[in-house]
Write an enzyme that holds these catalytic residues in place. Structure first.
Site, PDB file in Angstrom:
ATOM      1  N   GLU A 143      -3.431  -8.815 -22.850  1.00 20.98           N
ATOM      2  CA  GLU A 143      -2.026  -8.683 -22.462  1.00 20.98           C
ATOM      3  C   GLU A 143      -1.145  -8.343 -23.666  1.00 20.98           C
ATOM      4  O   GLU A 143      -0.196  -7.570 -23.562  1.00 20.98           O
ATOM      5  CB  GLU A 143      -1.499  -9.990 -21.845  1.00 20.98           C
ATOM      6  CG  GLU A 143      -2.141 -10.394 -20.540  1.00 20.98           C
ATOM      7  CD  GLU A 143      -3.379 -11.281 -20.744  1.00 20.98           C
ATOM      8  OE1 GLU A 143      -4.086 -11.121 -21.767  1.00 20.98           O
ATOM      9  OE2 GLU A 143      -3.637 -12.119 -19.876  1.00 20.98           O
ATOM     10  N   ILE A 187     -15.870  13.111 -43.798  1.00 18.78           N
ATOM     11  CA  ILE A 187     -16.539  11.804 -43.823  1.00 18.78           C
ATOM     12  C   ILE A 187     -17.348  11.564 -42.555  1.00 18.78           C
ATOM     13  O   ILE A 187     -18.194  10.676 -42.501  1.00 18.78           O
ATOM     14  CB  ILE A 187     -15.510  10.686 -44.086  1.00 18.78           C
ATOM     15  CG1 ILE A 187     -14.766  10.966 -45.389  1.00 18.78           C
ATOM     16  CG2 ILE A 187     -16.152   9.323 -44.151  1.00 18.78           C
ATOM     17  CD1 ILE A 187     -15.644  11.173 -46.612  1.00 18.78           C
ATOM     18  N   TRP A 206     -19.443  -6.762 -39.918  1.00 20.75           N
ATOM     19  CA  TRP A 206     -18.541  -6.575 -38.778  1.00 20.75           C
ATOM     20  C   TRP A 206     -19.141  -7.112 -37.482  1.00 20.75           C
ATOM     21  O   TRP A 206     -18.744  -6.726 -36.387  1.00 20.75           O
ATOM     22  CB  TRP A 206     -18.138  -5.095 -38.658  1.00 20.75           C
ATOM     23  CG  TRP A 206     -17.110  -4.720 -39.698  1.00 20.75           C
ATOM     24  CD1 TRP A 206     -16.411  -5.574 -40.499  1.00 20.75           C
ATOM     25  CD2 TRP A 206     -16.646  -3.400 -40.054  1.00 20.75           C
ATOM     26  NE1 TRP A 206     -15.556  -4.882 -41.334  1.00 20.75           N
ATOM     27  CE2 TRP A 206     -15.688  -3.547 -41.081  1.00 20.75           C
ATOM     28  CE3 TRP A 206     -16.961  -2.112 -39.601  1.00 20.75           C
ATOM     29  CZ2 TRP A 206     -15.020  -2.463 -41.659  1.00 20.75           C
ATOM     30  CZ3 TRP A 206     -16.294  -1.029 -40.180  1.00 20.75           C
ATOM     31  CH2 TRP A 206     -15.338  -1.195 -41.199  1.00 20.75           C
ATOM     32  N   ASP A 225     -22.859   4.945 -44.198  1.00 22.17           N
ATOM     33  CA  ASP A 225     -21.524   4.405 -44.480  1.00 22.17           C
ATOM     34  C   ASP A 225     -21.568   2.909 -44.762  1.00 22.17           C
ATOM     35  O   ASP A 225     -22.197   2.159 -44.028  1.00 22.17           O
ATOM     36  CB  ASP A 225     -20.604   4.622 -43.266  1.00 22.17           C
ATOM     37  CG  ASP A 225     -20.267   6.091 -43.051  1.00 22.17           C
ATOM     38  OD1 ASP A 225     -20.156   6.824 -44.049  1.00 22.17           O
ATOM     39  OD2 ASP A 225     -20.103   6.493 -41.877  1.00 22.17           O
ATOM     40  N   GLU A 235     -16.152  -6.292 -48.322  1.00 20.33           N
ATOM     41  CA  GLU A 235     -15.533  -7.331 -47.493  1.00 20.33           C
ATOM     42  C   GLU A 235     -16.371  -8.605 -47.371  1.00 20.33           C
ATOM     43  O   GLU A 235     -15.834  -9.699 -47.255  1.00 20.33           O
ATOM     44  CB  GLU A 235     -15.303  -6.733 -46.111  1.00 20.33           C
ATOM     45  CG  GLU A 235     -14.575  -7.597 -45.150  1.00 20.33           C
ATOM     46  CD  GLU A 235     -14.414  -6.849 -43.836  1.00 20.33           C
ATOM     47  OE1 GLU A 235     -13.990  -5.678 -43.856  1.00 20.33           O
ATOM     48  OE2 GLU A 235     -14.749  -7.441 -42.804  1.00 20.33           O
ATOM     49  N   HIS A 272      -4.812   8.064 -43.140  1.00 19.76           N
ATOM     50  CA  HIS A 272      -4.019   7.073 -42.406  1.00 19.76           C
ATOM     51  C   HIS A 272      -2.599   7.561 -42.177  1.00 19.76           C
ATOM     52  O   HIS A 272      -1.788   6.873 -41.574  1.00 19.76           O
ATOM     53  CB  HIS A 272      -4.006   5.738 -43.157  1.00 19.76           C
ATOM     54  CG  HIS A 272      -5.364   5.103 -43.201  1.00 19.76           C
ATOM     55  ND1 HIS A 272      -5.955   4.568 -42.086  1.00 19.76           N
ATOM     56  CD2 HIS A 272      -6.266   4.985 -44.194  1.00 19.76           C
ATOM     57  CE1 HIS A 272      -7.156   4.116 -42.402  1.00 19.76           C
ATOM     58  NE2 HIS A 272      -7.375   4.363 -43.677  1.00 19.76           N
ATOM     59  N   CYS A 330     -11.428   9.311 -45.456  1.00 19.06           N
ATOM     60  CA  CYS A 330     -12.193   8.583 -44.442  1.00 19.06           C
ATOM     61  C   CYS A 330     -12.354   9.508 -43.236  1.00 19.06           C
ATOM     62  O   CYS A 330     -11.977  10.687 -43.299  1.00 19.06           O
ATOM     63  CB  CYS A 330     -11.445   7.295 -44.067  1.00 19.06           C
ATOM     64  SG  CYS A 330     -12.435   6.146 -43.076  1.00 19.06           S
TER      65      CYS A 330
HETATM   66  N1  GLN Z   1     -18.378   8.058 -40.693  1.00 16.74           N
HETATM   67  C1  GLN Z   1     -17.293   7.239 -40.258  1.00 16.74           C
HETATM   68  C2  GLN Z   1     -16.168   8.124 -39.745  1.00 16.74           C
HETATM   69  O1  GLN Z   1     -16.031   9.207 -40.231  1.00 16.74           O
HETATM   70  C3  GLN Z   1     -16.777   6.357 -41.366  1.00 16.74           C
HETATM   71  C4  GLN Z   1     -15.685   5.434 -40.920  1.00 16.74           C
HETATM   72  C5  GLN Z   1     -15.255   4.385 -41.926  1.00 16.74           C
HETATM   73  O2  GLN Z   1     -15.491   4.480 -43.102  1.00 16.74           O
HETATM   74  N2  GLN Z   1     -14.588   3.361 -41.490  1.00 16.74           N
HETATM   75  O3  GLN Z   1     -15.410   7.731 -38.870  1.00 16.74           O
HETATM   76 ZN    ZN Z   2     -13.878   5.171 -44.431  1.00 20.04          ZN
END
Ligand code: GLN
Ligand code: ZN
Length: 747
Positions: free
Chosen positions: A16, A423, A553, A591, A597, A686, A718
């Site tokens: 929600e 990427i 993750w 990757d 993390e 981003h 990315c």
């Molecule tokens: N290979 C993934 C992509 O291009 C890598 C994503 C990531 O680093 N979080 O989406």
């Molecule tokens: Zn990335």
């Protein structure tokens, strides 16, 4: 003995929260509509708490991020967002142009907004932090709760004179200097004093602070700063909760003028052994975090009862609670109807954790005759996997020397200098998401879905050839999430239907559950990669998620060491590497965006974590010397782990560099003997902005001043999956043009 719980997920059983927020952003509901919806959600969470535990907090349903809320409540609003005009400004700070920086909350995958301390005259807006308590204060057991002042200071960046600069250059940086810290700490403490005064005026007898920063490595002067803050607030009754690790100095923690102290007894055994060694201040209440807030397994309640009995001897005034905020967990396991047989009864999500606290309390009070026998998970054992692990030899973790690999790969790949690549993912459009959901709901069949994906792959190969990129990708259109995609194809790993967690704002993901021995029954990525490769003469990269990232993750089983789980995952990925290789794929990217993390909060625990994380990566990437192994990581705090990264022994790494304008490269200045190829992120994915050629070139030139130009690749920061095609095409065009210019300028 009382029970306390905190950090209950605000998302709601039907997500929600996400709908409310996104509807508001789209203009589908008004500000009042949003507030009413949030209030209703908050009331329903309060009801859940109330039915199961004695004490619970108000003020947990932040509209975006609780660190941002604290900053605004304390009156910390950067000049560029002034004047503060309610929600409009709030969301600008969170997600507008030049928004606050976002980064991970301690060692979790929750992202908070970094407060910016620009000056020391603060005018707090108490109502921002007290309104929830004011509304709900008549509920029995409800207490105000705030992010604590010391943690707030540690999470902030402050405007301060740049270290080593004689010209008075002021930068926003984490505070590393005692004098600077003291000045800001004092201002922050005063602002907290104002908020606490309001709570007192509302009749609150006690305020809860969350202070996970006490579990970090802290210098002695930082403890002085913390005591300074708490001295200023000592007229208030406070409970201070630490979590995510043991407190780094239990003695000094106990000296804080707080009435109750919370310790995490789940992340490791150190708090307990320290307590047994130095004892607990019997004047204080111990809030014992004994129900794990970060993992999904049911607690062994008989063992917990024994722990409680031991703790009662050390601390007669005892409250039991969850070990850290519950928002790392999905709401409730009850709604899951497709988990493997025998798994569900072993799981406890947030709601079930409250039930565990409740059961423990009843057992202690004697109102429960007996506790259920702890049930061991009986599924997921695989002797073959165990045998494979036992048979590993040292040579499974190392490849031919890099210099030999380099020459072989050069010959086979014949790439340009300054090779360009991306990427992995390309834009995932609304249409793609629609088709995917039609497939999962059975509206369209597998054939139709797969041929749709193939069409996208065909287009993206053509697009990349037209752009003139050198190492191509298949676009990852078949993957909605880079971890879940593999989890769905691995044995020993379950995925949920409704187990959503917020990673930031309204963004959610579903962590898989690694419950058994992990293996790969059949190839996971071959069809798409080979199809893509069949369409072009250029190399297409095999695209895999690494074992450390899958582990970090996911929710992970606790009956064997993490290292073993990581190695099992690594073997599964290794099988895929071998299949790709066998079928003619010449570059494989693995990757590892979550490599860092998983590192523990305290640096003294780093060597052990990185030891096995590195081994897992090396095991999965033990390809033939001819195969070029790439990895990708996307964060800027690179400097202090570069030594570990180098040990991964890849051939090429791609990293973030555009947001920091290549600052990250300074890490390489101090690294002797860096000889691996490195893809410098020159396009900040981003942001919707299209990077100018100039800015791309600047970053690469900066890179050339630090690294041998032979080592450089050119790529975005990315994956491009969250971007739109209209931004991606011109951005990549600029990128490729710059690479071409560099080639001709540098021979
Ligand atoms: N290979 C993934 C992509 O291009 C890598 C994503 C990531 O680093 N979080 O989406
Ligand atoms: Zn990335």
């Amino acid at each position: 003995m009382k029970t306390l719980a905190f950090g209950y997920p605000k998302l709601g059983e039907k997500r929600e929260f996400k709908s409310l927020l996104e509807d508001f952003w789209k203009g589908k509901i008004s500000e009042d509509g949003l507030k009413d919806g949030i209030n209703a959600l908050e009331s329903s969470i309060a009801n859940t708490y109330m039915g199961l535990v004695d004490i619970f907090p108000a003020g947990e349903v932040s509209l975006y991020d609780f660190v941002l809320d604290t900053a605004i409540g304390l009156g910390i609003i950067p000049e560029r967002f002034k004047p503060y005009e309610g929600l409009k400004t709030y969301f600008k700070m969170a997600r507008g142009k030049n928004a606050l920086e976002m980064t991970k909350y301690f060692n979790t995958n929750y992202h908070y907004l970094v407060p910016e301390l620009e000056n020391v005259t603060l005018s707090p807006n108490p109502d921002f932090l007290t309104s929830s308590y004011k509304r709900l204060k008549n509920l029995s057991g409800i207490k105000p709760k705030l992010l604590g002042p010391f943690t707030f200071l540690k999470l902030s960046k402050a405007l301060q004179k740049q270290q080593g600069s004689n010209f008075g250059v002021f930068n926003l940086e984490p505070i590393k200097d005692q004098k600077v810290a003291e000045v800001y700490a004092s201002a922050i403490a005063d602002a907290y004093g104002v908020i606490l005064g309001e709570f007192r005026a509302e009749g609150a007898d006690l305020v809860i602070f969350e202070e996970p920063a006490f579990c970090m490595d802290l210098e002695s002067w930082e403890w002085d700063v913390a005591s300074g803050i708490y001295q200023k607030l000592k007229s208030h009754r406070l409970w201070v909760l630490s979590y995510y690790d043991s407190v780094s100095d239990l003695k000094r923690f106990m000296e804080l003028p707080a009435e109750g102290l919370g310790l995490d007894f789940c992340s490791n055994a150190e708090n307990l052994s320290n307590l047994e060694r130095i004892g607990f201040d019997s004047q204080k209440t111990l809030i014992a975090g004994i129900i794990n807030g970060r993992n999904v397994w049911r607690a062994n309640l008989r063992e917990k009862l024994k722990l409680i009995e031991g703790l009662l001897k050390l601390a007669p005034s005892l409250v039991i609670s969850n070990s850290c905020p519950l928002f790392h967990l999905p709401v409730s396991v009850k709604v899951e109807d497709s988990l493997p047989d025998g798994l569900k009864s072993a799981l406890a999500f947030a709601k079930e954790k409250l039930e565990e606290l409740n059961t423990l309390k009843r057992a202690l009070e004697g109102s429960l005759d007996s506790l259920e026998e702890d049930t061991k998970l009986s599924i997921g054992q695989d002797e073959n996997v165990k045998a494979r692990l036992r048979a590993l030899k040292e040579e499974d973790f190392s490849r031919e020397p890099y210099q030999i690999r380099k020459e072989l790969q050069k010959k086979i790949l014949g790439l340009n200098s300054f090779p360009t690549t991306t990427i992995g993912s390309f834009p995932q459009t609304q249409e793609l998401r629609r088709v995917r959901s039609e497939f999962s709901s059975g509206k369209i069949g597998r054939d139709e879905y797969e041929s749709y994906i193939k069409g996208l792959i065909k287009d993206v190969i053509k697009t990349q050839e037209e752009l003139g990129l050198d190492a191509l990708v298949h676009g990852e259109f078949e993957r909605s999430d880079m971890v879940e995609f593999f989890a769905q194809r691995l044995k020993g790993v379950a995925t949920t239907k409704h187990g959503w967690i917020i990673s930031y704002g309204s963004r959610v993901y579903r962590p898989p559950i690694i419950y058994g021995d992990v293996s790969r029954p059949e190839p996971m990525t071959l069809d798409e990669i080979l199809y893509a490769q069949s369409l072009t003469q250029k190399p297409v990269k095999g695209m895999l998620t690494g074992p450390v990232t899958i582990l970090n993750w996911s929710f992970v089983r606790e009956d064997i060491p993490k290292e073993e789980v990581a190695l099992q995952l690594a073997l599964a990925i290794y099988d895929e590497v071998k299949d790709l290789e066998k079928n003619g794929i010449k570059i494989i990217q693995i990757d590892e965006p979550a490599f860092r993390e998983g590192a523990p909060l305290k640096k003294r625990d780093w060597p052990e974590y990185f030891r096995w994380a590195i081994r897992a990566f090396r095991l999965c990437s033990k390809a033939n010397p001819e195969t070029q192994i790439h990895t990708h990581m996307c964060y800027s705090e690179f400097n202090d782990i570069l030594e570990y990264i180098y040990q991964l022994d890849f051939d090429v790494i791609s990293i973030e560099a555009s947001r920091s304008k290549g600052e990250i490269l300074s890490a390489f200045e101090n690294f002797k003997g860096w000889d691996r190829q490195i893809g410098i992120g020159v396009y900040d994915i981003h942001s919707p902005e299209i990077p100018e050629k100039d800015s791309i070139k600047q970053i690469l030139q900066r890179a050339m001043s630090v690294l041998d130009k032979e080592l450089l690749w050119v790529n975005p920061d990315c994956g491009l999956k969250t971007r739109g095609w209209q931004e991606v095409i011109p951005s990549l065009k600029n990128m490729v043009e710059v690479a071409k210019e560099l080639r001709s300028e540098n021979g």
